[in-house]
Design an enzyme around this catalytic site. Structure first.
Site, PDB file in Angstrom:
ATOM      1  CG  ASN A  53      -0.295  -0.135   2.516  1.00  0.00           C
ATOM      2  OD1 ASN A  53       0.529  -0.828   2.678  1.00  0.00           O
ATOM      3  ND2 ASN A  53      -1.025   0.429   3.518  1.00  0.00           N
ATOM      4  CD  GLU A  55      -1.729   4.647   4.556  1.00  0.00           C
ATOM      5  OE1 GLU A  55      -2.425   3.677   5.011  1.00  0.00           O
ATOM      6  OE2 GLU A  55      -1.413   5.604   5.325  1.00  0.00           O
ATOM      7  CB  CYS A  64      -5.289  -1.596  -2.193  1.00  0.00           C
ATOM      8  SG  CYS A  64      -6.301  -0.686  -1.097  1.00  0.00           S
ATOM      9  CD  GLU A  66      -5.280  -6.058  -1.466  1.00  0.00           C
ATOM     10  OE1 GLU A  66      -4.823  -4.948  -1.576  1.00  0.00           O
ATOM     11  OE2 GLU A  66      -6.176  -6.450  -0.788  1.00  0.00           O
ATOM     12  CB  CYS A 106     -10.677  -2.785   0.602  1.00  0.00           C
ATOM     13  SG  CYS A 106     -10.053  -2.061  -0.738  1.00  0.00           S
ATOM     14  CB  CYS A 109      -8.587  -4.768  -3.456  1.00  0.00           C
ATOM     15  SG  CYS A 109      -7.375  -3.620  -3.407  1.00  0.00           S
TER      16      CYS A 109
END
Ligand code: ZN
Length: 157
Positions: A53, A55, A64, A66, A106, A109
């Site tokens: 990830n 940010e 993310c 993924e 999430c 994803c």
């Protein structure tokens, strides 16, 4: 869903994959959530792609793990042959040994993995792991996102 409490219960290839996901989490840039996530996917050709990830101060543009792994596969022309993806992570503020929660993709994803499954024309296995890899839940994107919206919803595929 299969749940494993020992890496010995995984195939050697899946064991390597969950280790790769954990290694990717070390490169996470997560100063806001303090939640470092790593993902690694393997294609039908056996190639592994990683993501972590990333940010941002503008929270809405967070990437993310993924997403990174899927984008890397796509850049390499392998976005349509994803076979399995492993995800792991931990809260940075806690001791690594206390990061016992299994990480699951999430909602966004799940949608991205679903699209990859539609491109590959098969379900994609998802290995959801806790940080020390003492708990691994094996599921699939069809189980995580039943009745997903995909290319067929738009009359494609
Ligand atoms: Zn996500």
């Amino acid at each position: 869903m299969n749940t494993y409490s020992s890496l010995d219960d995984l195939s050697p290839q899946d064991r390597d994959l969950v280790h790769a996901a954990r290694a990717a989490a070390r490169h996470a840039y997560a100063p806001y959530s303090g939640y470092a996530v790593g993902a690694a996917l393997r294609t039908q050709r056996g190639v592994v792609y990683h993501g972590c990830n990333v940010e941002n101060a503008a929270y809405g543009v967070v990437l993310c793990a993924e997403v990174g792994a899927l984008a890397a596969a796509n850049v390499d022309g392998a976005g349509d042959v994803v076979q399995v993806i492993a995800v792991t992570g931990r809260l940075l503020a806690t001791d690594a040994k206390q990061s016992i929660a299994v990480v699951t993709p999430c909602g966004r994803c799940r949608q991205l993995i679903f699209e990859a499954s539609q491109r590959a024309r098969h379900d994609i296995r998802v290995l959801c792991c806790n940080h020390d890899l003492s708990r691994i839940e094996e599921t699939s994107i069809m189980a995580l996102l039943p009745s997903g919206f995909g290319p067929a919803s738009l009359g494609m595929g």
